[in-house]
Scaffold this motif. Sequence first.
Motif, PDB file in Angstrom:
ATOM      1  N   ILE A   1       5.434  28.167  37.695  1.00 22.59           N
ATOM      2  CA  ILE A   1       6.703  27.596  37.230  1.00 22.59           C
ATOM      3  C   ILE A   1       6.879  27.848  35.740  1.00 22.59           C
ATOM      4  O   ILE A   1       7.927  28.302  35.282  1.00 22.59           O
ATOM      5  CB  ILE A   1       6.757  26.079  37.524  1.00 22.59           C
ATOM      6  CG1 ILE A   1       6.767  25.848  39.031  1.00 22.59           C
ATOM      7  CG2 ILE A   1       7.996  25.454  36.878  1.00 22.59           C
ATOM      8  CD1 ILE A   1       6.672  24.403  39.434  1.00 22.59           C
ATOM      9  N   VAL A   2       5.859  27.571  34.984  1.00 25.49           N
ATOM     10  CA  VAL A   2       5.956  27.742  33.535  1.00 25.49           C
ATOM     11  C   VAL A   2       6.229  29.210  33.204  1.00 25.49           C
ATOM     12  O   VAL A   2       7.098  29.520  32.395  1.00 25.49           O
ATOM     13  CB  VAL A   2       4.669  27.252  32.840  1.00 25.49           C
ATOM     14  CG1 VAL A   2       4.667  27.644  31.386  1.00 25.49           C
ATOM     15  CG2 VAL A   2       4.531  25.751  33.003  1.00 25.49           C
ATOM     16  N   ARG A   3       5.505  30.079  33.865  1.00 25.58           N
ATOM     17  CA  ARG A   3       5.688  31.498  33.589  1.00 25.58           C
ATOM     18  C   ARG A   3       7.126  31.917  33.888  1.00 25.58           C
ATOM     19  O   ARG A   3       7.764  32.649  33.134  1.00 25.58           O
ATOM     20  CB  ARG A   3       4.716  32.317  34.433  1.00 25.58           C
ATOM     21  CG  ARG A   3       4.598  33.755  33.985  1.00 25.58           C
ATOM     22  CD  ARG A   3       3.301  34.432  34.427  1.00 25.58           C
ATOM     23  NE  ARG A   3       2.515  33.696  35.389  1.00 25.58           N
ATOM     24  CZ  ARG A   3       2.505  33.958  36.709  1.00 25.58           C
ATOM     25  NH1 ARG A   3       3.254  34.885  37.212  1.00 25.58           N
ATOM     26  NH2 ARG A   3       1.743  33.242  37.522  1.00 25.58           N
ATOM     27  N   ASN A   4       7.643  31.431  35.005  1.00 22.21           N
ATOM     28  CA  ASN A   4       8.961  31.862  35.441  1.00 22.21           C
ATOM     29  C   ASN A   4      10.122  31.313  34.625  1.00 22.21           C
ATOM     30  O   ASN A   4      11.211  31.849  34.661  1.00 22.21           O
ATOM     31  CB  ASN A   4       9.169  31.460  36.894  1.00 22.21           C
ATOM     32  CG  ASN A   4       8.851  32.609  37.805  1.00 22.21           C
ATOM     33  OD1 ASN A   4       9.455  33.659  37.726  1.00 22.21           O
ATOM     34  ND2 ASN A   4       7.851  32.408  38.643  1.00 22.21           N
ATOM     35  N   THR A   5       9.866  30.209  33.965  1.00 25.19           N
ATOM     36  CA  THR A   5      11.009  29.596  33.279  1.00 25.19           C
ATOM     37  C   THR A   5      10.908  29.713  31.773  1.00 25.19           C
ATOM     38  O   THR A   5      11.731  29.183  31.049  1.00 25.19           O
ATOM     39  CB  THR A   5      11.121  28.106  33.635  1.00 25.19           C
ATOM     40  OG1 THR A   5       9.883  27.472  33.352  1.00 25.19           O
ATOM     41  CG2 THR A   5      11.481  27.910  35.082  1.00 25.19           C
ATOM     42  N   SER A   6       9.870  30.382  31.280  1.00 21.95           N
ATOM     43  CA  SER A   6       9.687  30.379  29.827  1.00 21.95           C
ATOM     44  C   SER A   6      10.360  31.565  29.175  1.00 21.95           C
ATOM     45  O   SER A   6      10.325  31.715  27.973  1.00 21.95           O
ATOM     46  CB  SER A   6       8.200  30.368  29.495  1.00 21.95           C
ATOM     47  OG  SER A   6       7.580  31.463  30.105  1.00 21.95           O
ATOM     48  N   ARG A   7      10.969  32.416  29.964  1.00 23.68           N
ATOM     49  CA  ARG A   7      11.476  33.657  29.372  1.00 23.68           C
ATOM     50  C   ARG A   7      12.567  33.419  28.327  1.00 23.68           C
ATOM     51  O   ARG A   7      12.424  33.805  27.189  1.00 23.68           O
ATOM     52  CB  ARG A   7      11.969  34.589  30.474  1.00 23.68           C
ATOM     53  CG  ARG A   7      10.852  35.549  30.850  1.00 23.68           C
ATOM     54  CD  ARG A   7      11.139  36.351  32.094  1.00 23.68           C
ATOM     55  NE  ARG A   7       9.942  36.404  32.912  1.00 23.68           N
ATOM     56  CZ  ARG A   7       9.941  36.323  34.233  1.00 23.68           C
ATOM     57  NH1 ARG A   7      11.069  36.189  34.883  1.00 23.68           N
ATOM     58  NH2 ARG A   7       8.815  36.370  34.900  1.00 23.68           N
ATOM     59  N   GLN A   8      13.642  32.805  28.754  1.00 25.47           N
ATOM     60  CA  GLN A   8      14.745  32.684  27.798  1.00 25.47           C
ATOM     61  C   GLN A   8      14.581  31.467  26.903  1.00 25.47           C
ATOM     62  O   GLN A   8      14.862  31.490  25.726  1.00 25.47           O
ATOM     63  CB  GLN A   8      16.091  32.538  28.527  1.00 25.47           C
ATOM     64  CG  GLN A   8      16.301  33.481  29.673  1.00 25.47           C
ATOM     65  CD  GLN A   8      15.863  32.832  30.975  1.00 25.47           C
ATOM     66  OE1 GLN A   8      15.033  31.915  30.980  1.00 25.47           O
ATOM     67  NE2 GLN A   8      16.388  33.330  32.081  1.00 25.47           N
ATOM     68  N   THR A   9      14.137  30.378  27.497  1.00 26.39           N
ATOM     69  CA  THR A   9      14.158  29.115  26.775  1.00 26.39           C
ATOM     70  C   THR A   9      12.787  28.475  26.860  1.00 26.39           C
ATOM     71  O   THR A   9      11.824  29.098  27.269  1.00 26.39           O
ATOM     72  CB  THR A   9      15.164  28.173  27.440  1.00 26.39           C
ATOM     73  OG1 THR A   9      15.027  28.310  28.842  1.00 26.39           O
ATOM     74  CG2 THR A   9      16.564  28.497  27.026  1.00 26.39           C
ATOM     75  N   LYS A  10      12.741  27.217  26.466  1.00 21.94           N
ATOM     76  CA  LYS A  10      11.458  26.540  26.639  1.00 21.94           C
ATOM     77  C   LYS A  10      11.244  26.300  28.127  1.00 21.94           C
ATOM     78  O   LYS A  10      12.194  26.092  28.877  1.00 21.94           O
ATOM     79  CB  LYS A  10      11.425  25.240  25.843  1.00 21.94           C
ATOM     80  CG  LYS A  10      12.370  24.166  26.334  1.00 21.94           C
ATOM     81  CD  LYS A  10      12.045  22.859  25.639  1.00 21.94           C
ATOM     82  CE  LYS A  10      12.870  21.751  26.289  1.00 21.94           C
ATOM     83  NZ  LYS A  10      12.673  20.448  25.710  1.00 21.94           N
ATOM     84  N   PRO A  11       9.991  26.370  28.572  1.00 27.38           N
ATOM     85  CA  PRO A  11       9.745  26.278  30.014  1.00 27.38           C
ATOM     86  C   PRO A  11      10.066  24.906  30.570  1.00 27.38           C
ATOM     87  O   PRO A  11      10.176  23.928  29.828  1.00 27.38           O
ATOM     88  CB  PRO A  11       8.251  26.559  30.132  1.00 27.38           C
ATOM     89  CG  PRO A  11       7.690  26.221  28.800  1.00 27.38           C
ATOM     90  CD  PRO A  11       8.763  26.518  27.804  1.00 27.38           C
ATOM     91  N   LEU A  12      10.208  24.845  31.862  1.00 23.81           N
ATOM     92  CA  LEU A  12      10.357  23.554  32.533  1.00 23.81           C
ATOM     93  C   LEU A  12       9.081  22.757  32.316  1.00 23.81           C
ATOM     94  O   LEU A  12       7.986  23.305  32.271  1.00 23.81           O
ATOM     95  CB  LEU A  12      10.537  23.771  34.038  1.00 23.81           C
ATOM     96  CG  LEU A  12      11.933  24.057  34.539  1.00 23.81           C
ATOM     97  CD1 LEU A  12      11.878  24.531  35.973  1.00 23.81           C
ATOM     98  CD2 LEU A  12      12.787  22.802  34.439  1.00 23.81           C
ATOM     99  N   LYS A  13       9.250  21.432  32.211  1.00 27.03           N
ATOM    100  CA  LYS A  13       8.076  20.605  31.999  1.00 27.03           C
ATOM    101  C   LYS A  13       7.401  20.328  33.342  1.00 27.03           C
ATOM    102  O   LYS A  13       8.033  19.847  34.280  1.00 27.03           O
ATOM    103  CB  LYS A  13       8.489  19.289  31.338  1.00 27.03           C
ATOM    104  CG  LYS A  13       7.309  18.419  30.966  1.00 27.03           C
ATOM    105  CD  LYS A  13       7.778  17.146  30.295  1.00 27.03           C
ATOM    106  CE  LYS A  13       6.665  16.117  30.230  1.00 27.03           C
ATOM    107  NZ  LYS A  13       7.141  14.807  29.831  1.00 27.03           N
ATOM    108  N   VAL A  14       6.130  20.660  33.427  1.00 25.69           N
ATOM    109  CA  VAL A  14       5.365  20.427  34.653  1.00 25.69           C
ATOM    110  C   VAL A  14       4.040  19.794  34.262  1.00 25.69           C
ATOM    111  O   VAL A  14       3.440  20.172  33.252  1.00 25.69           O
ATOM    112  CB  VAL A  14       5.035  21.744  35.382  1.00 25.69           C
ATOM    113  CG1 VAL A  14       4.655  21.463  36.816  1.00 25.69           C
ATOM    114  CG2 VAL A  14       6.178  22.714  35.316  1.00 25.69           C
ATOM    115  N   GLN A  15       3.584  18.822  35.031  1.00 25.32           N
ATOM    116  CA  GLN A  15       2.278  18.237  34.778  1.00 25.32           C
ATOM    117  C   GLN A  15       1.509  18.184  36.080  1.00 25.32           C
ATOM    118  O   GLN A  15       2.080  17.923  37.137  1.00 25.32           O
ATOM    119  CB  GLN A  15       2.415  16.811  34.243  1.00 25.32           C
ATOM    120  CG  GLN A  15       2.730  16.758  32.765  1.00 25.32           C
ATOM    121  CD  GLN A  15       2.832  15.326  32.258  1.00 25.32           C
ATOM    122  OE1 GLN A  15       2.642  14.377  33.017  1.00 25.32           O
ATOM    123  NE2 GLN A  15       3.119  15.181  30.996  1.00 25.32           N
TER     124      GLN A  15
END
Length: 1764
Positions: free
Chosen positions: A297-311
């Motif tokens: 998830i982090v990898r996929n969402t970090s491209r343009q903006t800050k990544p989604l928060k996942v814990q």
Amino acid sequence: MTVLSLFLYLKRKLEVIVQISSLLTLFETFSFLFLKKWLQATDLTREVYHHLAHYVPRIYCRGPNPFPQKEDMLAQHILLGPMEWYLCGEDPAFGFPKLEQANKPSHLCGRVFKVGEPTYSCRDCAVDPTCVLCMECFLGSIHRDHRYRMTTSGGGGFCDCGDTEAWKEGPYCQKHELNTSEIEEEEDPLMHLSEDVIARTYNIFAIMFRYAVEILTWEKENELPADLEPVEKSDTYYCMLFNDEVHTYEQVIYTLQKAVNCTQKEAIGFATTVDRDGRRSVRYGDFQYCEQAKSVIVRNTSRQTKPLKVQVMHSSLVAHQNFGLKLLSWLGSIIGYSDGLRRILCQVGLQEGLDGENSSLVDRLMLSDSKLWKGARSVYHQLFMSSLLMDLKYKKLFAVRFAKNYQQLQRDFMDDDHERAVSVTALSVQLFTAPTLARMLITEENLMTIIIKTFMDHLRHRDGQGRFQFERYTALQAFKFRRVQSLILDLKYVLVSRPAVWSDELRHKFLEGFDAFLELLKCMQGMDPITRQVGQHIEMEPEWEAAFTLQMKLTHVISMMQDWCASDEKVLIEAYKKCLGVLTQCHGGFTDGEQPVMLSICGHSVETIRYCVSQEKVSIHLPVSRLLAGLHVLLSRSEVAYKFPELLPLSELSPPMLIEHPLRCLVLCAQVHAGMWRRNGFSLVNQIYYYHNVKCRREMFDKDIMMLQTGVSMMDPNHFLMIMLSRFELYQIFSTPDYGKRFSSEITHKDVVQQNNTLIEEMLYLVIMLVGERFSPGVGQVNATDEIKREIIHQLSIKPMAHSELVKSLPEDENKETGMENVIEAVAHFKKPGLTGRGMYELKPECAKEFNLYFYHFSRAEQSKAEEAQRKLRRQNREDTALPPPVSPPFCPLFASLVNILQSDVMLCIMGTILQWAVEHNGYAWSESMLQRVLHLIGMALQEEKQHLENALEEHVVTFTFTQKISKPGEAPSNSPSILAMLETLQNAPYLEVHKDMIRWILKTFNAVKKIRESSSTSPVAETEGTIMEESSRDKDKAERKRKAEIARLRREKIMAQMSEMQRHFIDENRELFQQTLELDGSSSAVLDSSPVVSGTTFTALGPAQTQVPEHRQFVTCILCQEEQEVKVESKAMVLAAFVQRSTVLSKNRSKFIQDPEKYDPLFMHPDLSCGTHTGSCGHIMHAHCWQRFFDSVQTKEQRRQQRLRLHTSYDVENGEFLCPLCECLSNTVIPLLLPPRNVFSRLNFSDQPNLTQWIKTISQQIKALQSLRKEENASTTASSKNSENLGEVKLPEGFRPDFHPQNPYSESIKEMLTTFGTATYKVGLKVHPNEEDPRVPIMCWGSCAYTIQSIERILSDEDKPLFGPLPCRLDDCLRSLTRFAAAHWTVASLPVVQRHFCKLFASLVPNDNYDDVPCILDIDMFHLLVSLVLAFPALQCQDFSGISLGTGDLHIFHLVTMAHIVQILLTSCTEDNSMDQENLTGEEEVATLALYKILHQYTGSALKETPSGWHLWRSIRAGTTPFLKCSALFFHYLSGVPAPSDVQVSGASHFEHLCNYLSLPNNLICLFQENSEIINSLMKSWCRNSEVKRYLEGERDAISYPRESNKLIDLPEDYSSLINQASSFSCPKSGGDKSRAPTLCLVCGALLCSQSYCCQTELEGEDVGACTAHTYSCGSGAGIFLRVRECQVLFLAGKTKGCFYSPPYLDDYGETDQGLRRGNPLHLCKDRFKKIQKLWHQHSITEEIGHAQEANQTLVGIDWQHL
Ligand SMILES: [Zn+2]
Ligand SMILES: [Zn+2]
Ligand SMILES: [Zn+2]
Ligand SMILES: [Zn+2]
Ligand SMILES: [Zn+2]
Ligand SMILES: [Zn+2]
Ligand SMILES: [Zn+2]
């Protein structure tokens, strides 16, 4: 629920979970045991924590998906149950009711609003607009009869009923008023609780609240607080996804599908929960497994903006957090039992913890707000609202904590990205708007200063002078700037109620806050300075919006600051001094450095600085100057100003400094208008626009005018005028004599002249405003009412306006009030709205005299519109067209000297100069508007002098001597003539025709003033009045001539206007009207009916007595090629544009729709009429080939356009849709125009014809013959020789020749069109691919004909219109063509197919063993059957050479079907007991009916109810058959072309007899049975034997009864808010109790849908569609009418791509709709408008309406209607 039943319930539910069920056995003793244990505990906290540590992870979070019902239930019994026992000290089932009983409930309602719930605010009594009531309280309050406003809540916030501070009057509703008599504010709610309970509650609340706070704010992911750490830790984790405001729904859904390998549906579910609750576990499993998903998830969402928060969180932690939330809601509900418990919770919450300051539980929660997820926040906010905010004592303490943490909370909020609604900072509205709290916070916590300072802290970007700078804002800074604006809102809340009494402390702290505020304004003074761009155009538009946003947001705050100051003289004077000090600082050194310039005109001279707006920096933002202007005006109103002006700090003022910056700003506007700043681009134009706009002007433009007025009133007007001339860069022109002459002689650039002219005009306008604008209280001697009246008068001078329009043009105060309602009656008349449009206010004629052409709030466009309107009005009233200045109110003393500007030497010089230019009239150095303004100024001066003279006291010398000054000629050396003399000259100037009336008015007034002066003094005035008199009489006849010419022109204009109006209306509303005008042109097709109908003649449409109609030749004109052609059988086809659509308008069963169109058999229409096909037409005629050419070109054009522009159109070419080339009506096929087809096959001879019995026998034989032939064919095609024996056996009836194939009489072109339309009907009606070979094509054609006739019959009956009255032409044409087409269609269909259909249809009435699947007569719509039989019959008859004519067939079929229909009615008539009438069997009809009924009773084996009254039965037959007979009359009328009987052409009572005559029926329908009893009895027997009929009579099934009632749209409530309320309790059916965001009501069936939302999208034909589109498919077969409840908007949908919004049937008291519910005025149902919508529906015009709306507004085409 008893424990046992609970146990059983659980066992049933949870048998699978063995682990848990072992826990369940503990229930009985569990709680009691813990009560004992905990009561004895020495360390209760340890005990409870131990309990929680053990059980919480065993109840919550046992798997990948939550199981909320199970978890909640277990938590209640195992975790919360013991606590409740402990709290009560006994079974809570007894304990809580006891507490409740002892409780003295609070008077506060405190209901927390759900999303979408209606809220009400009283415009008369609410202290501010944030004070609202819930619906229940509102309805029980006095405010329901006041002026109220209604809105829908966005969630959060609560009902203020019972809060005495929120309401000026009526703070309690009936319900909450109950105990107010015993109000004792300070009564301690703990009094009602026992010591024990208090102690235990305190213990348990303290532990539980602490636990919840601790666990919710816990930040470690893999660890728990020490005392909760489980003994053994499993390897079970959650991968927890958190909400943010950065990623879109689509991104999250896409990412999840990739990361956790779920379906799209699951991903949507996850995303929806994350969005709603703020977090959701997306994977459950061991650490590794979760960690892996997280990294994807982090990898996929970090491209343009800050990544989604996942814990990745341990399951036990999640379990405890879930329980923590549960606990908070539990606390919230427990304290509902008793105010005492609530007080204890408040105490626990606010008690300071071990770490001192900020360590209370409440503080800890608040301070970690921005770290919590959405769901957790809203739970604890709710708890705060139901506890701290409901207890007045603790509300105060909480407010203090809130204020102390304010800065930190705001800082957190800035760093957070969630909306404000889910931030704890949003609670400010609950605290700050309470007046006593706000004042307490100001004095004790210095709140004003804190808010302003916090605000300033967040705006750090400053320029060199310390001013705000927004220019180089990054996206993040811009985002923060948006968030920081909420602080201004807080400031507004604090200031919302002005104190009535001031304490010294409050004064002190307010002034401290005022200081801070001035600091803020100082940072704005002069921000965004601009410099005139010369040469090149600016490269980039500078950022200007941020500064204006700030200004706009602060506008109300600035006004409120002034209001506060105004309420206390001491404060006002102090504030004034402070403001002046800051202004001086801002302008410090503005005279430094530069050498001053000396200006002099007319012997006056003044020094000023050297400054040119066009060359140096200038700024529009001058809030400090403007605040000072506001305060100055307030001072002027104060008592001190009148009594002790010496106490005012006026001596410190330097007028030139005061006026400098406002003057520059106004000059800037003038120069922009003169086109000098063109190269500075749009940003400047926009700024100037907002500067004058109603949203800003109060604290911008208006205040600049006031500041100039202030300055001028304190200085020599000559000095001011010279400075002004210099700033306008016009000083040279007026200081140099003969400048004008030089102008024209010199070769001057034309642009420069033009520019100077505009500048002079603007300068004169400014002087007019300075002297004329006296309607602000404090400037002139007026009050607020006068001010608002004047605004309204001027708005209405432009044109009549609707309420909302007027509101928009008036400034609103912070309570969103304009004060208009109080004065509107005095100045305007209200005109009610019609079916469309809105109610309008019109200016009262007597108010026109107050019109001021140079009203300062007019925009330029408004000014010229108003001028035109007012002149027109005066011409209409036959008055002269002069628009003289109105009489102004007197100035206040501080401003009194302002008037002298009019008679100052410099002003006279300016006037003289301009008049001189006009007199000389050589060259272009002057303009008419310049002159007009000078005339206006002279007029003002005369009015002023007149006032002075009239109001002067005896001994006072009036020092205003304008008349004297303008009579004096100029002095040497110029020796110019006097102003008066020049006016007299100009009066005769031919080039000033327009201004003559004004000049005449001036001269007249001049004389009047002189007279007054003469009568009061003796000073002689030497003027000849004679000349003026003479002049005026000469002008008189000239004026008369002019007036007449004008009247003629007006009449012409009016006619033109009417015509264009008519043209405009034609598409919108009045297609019929257009149709009729066309008819006059002779291009219409209505020929048959145009022959005059002789009244009294009886016509008969069928049977032996059929009226013979002479052949009419019919000529029509093609709208495309304009050629005329006769309609003939053998000529080229003429066609009508037509639109075929499926329809459920007549449906009595909306749950039924065509499931599988490929297998659907439409042969028999069910009487519920559930799936009809409707055909409509606009009635426009074309050649078939012209149409084809047209359509081909549309098609190619569309294809090209779509490729190029990717645009949609309002019509779907691929589906054969096009717009009628004449009227742009949506069409999808064409109907051929035909002659009456019966005449074509005319064999209408009635001699020697068989009677019904014989006929049926013959037909039956023919059918039998056909069937055996067919069998044979089948047999021979299967090549079986065995059946060959039958070959010879088929005995053909006499004269029947099945091998005969008739010639098709129609031309090729007509045949082609017959096929085209037939195929289109088939394609649309069944929604299948076109296939002209399909045997169902003819059936669909007959069906569409029958259905369309039925729907038109319904409309006529509903509207009480006569059957053959003046039917709109388009309907008439459409029905005629449709009927004749349907009758002719068989000629292009396969003969055997049509014969087969006929046989089967016939079998439904005359039994035939070969058909076992014919429906029983209860399940057949008889009119459809009639049409199909009659239209299929020629296919059989054409092979019959025995002499039976077509006409005989028609007659017998009609009689047969009619009888079947009567039987149908008798079988289904609801037989109420009307036995009392039984005796009065008078009429023969009744006797006959009863006899028939008895026969049926016998045939049904006595299943039919016994002998009801004959009278009643006869009535049911008449009523039941009437629609059928009417439809039949229409049908045979169009089929045969026999004119309608004149009696049926007028509306009135029943025309039953006339109908019967026309249809060749006996008036007593029962006679039909008697005449044909032989055959009919056996038929009836067979009908009644049918098993379905039996089942019906035995009550096992339903059947339609007759007459069928017309479908109506659902009933809507009168008051719109009850709809909102209904919708607010509606939750989305798919996402478990969630509130729907766009609840939408189907007006056809009343279903509420969750529209425009992911949750309720469904798949339809392979595409995702929203709930509305999906619903239209079942409810309206593609078309739908909805009401979007939150928007108050009607939505029309058709198919997947078409839609439009339509004005709702709800109006406010001002006759206006409120789409979007923006204004919030109470709305009430307008029945007529609702009827109009219903009519559109009945007429099948929804699709057409959408088409027109989309053509008119292209943006509608782009909307994704299918997602609604
Ligand atoms: Zn309430
Ligand atoms: Zn109430
Ligand atoms: Zn009220
Ligand atoms: Zn043509
Ligand atoms: Zn048309
Ligand atoms: Zn519906
Ligand atoms: Zn939904």
